[in-house]
Design a protein around this motif. Sequence first.
Motif: not given
Length: 246
Positions: A50-56, A70-71, A85-87, A93-96
């Motif tokens: 799950v992505r929190k944010m991704n500029r690309q 997630a929201d 989890n990962a930057v 991105h991570g888990n939700a």
Amino acid sequence: MTGSSSTLRVATYNIHKGVQGIGPARRLEIHNLGHAIEQLDADIVCLQEVRKMNRQAAARFSQWPELPQADFLAPEGYTAVYETNAVTRHGEHGNALLTRWPVLRQGHHDISDHRFEQRGLLHVVIDINDRPVHAIVVHLGLIKGSRVRQIVRLREFIEREISPDEAVIVAGDFNDWGARMRVAMNAMGLRDVHGTRTLTYPSRLPVAQLDFIYGRHIEPVECSAPRGPIWSRMSDHLPLVTDFLL
């Protein structure tokens, strides 16, 4: 609650960061995933990749949501919980976890086995009919040795953080070809619906079950994975759904 006051429906879904395809054929699926998750009608939805944010991705896709995934994916009335989890170079991105029940608290525990795979446990305590239920979302490593060590760390976390008499759900992408981790999970008192495989990967022509939902002090009674052209196009995994008796 699904079905009756004594039934709990839990789903797990690796959403592949909301994007499918390769190169110029890549397409945004996050909007379809939102509708799909609502159709699962689960009390608890555990999500991986799950992505929190991704500029690309935000620059490439004109309909990229302004909200964190997630929201954005949470159906009306659900609470969304996310931990990174990962930057990466372009974002994180991570888990939700999405739930229609009140969230009491949340936490994150790093279980990375090596620097090339950043992995973590998302731990959410949920109030279900005045009873605390611990939900742990996992995404285990690609290497068998890593998965074995991560299961050990999961066991240590549960023993350290959760009372033996409290209900626990562990769900996610175990990357577990052949359900080899089931013996270790059962040894912790965690059970899933087994006897027949519920195939979840790859979504277009499933040949393996990589996704699992285990429970302690709640009884799994039925397990399924929706299939068809719509489900096969949204992610490389199918969602897994399990109904529990509390």
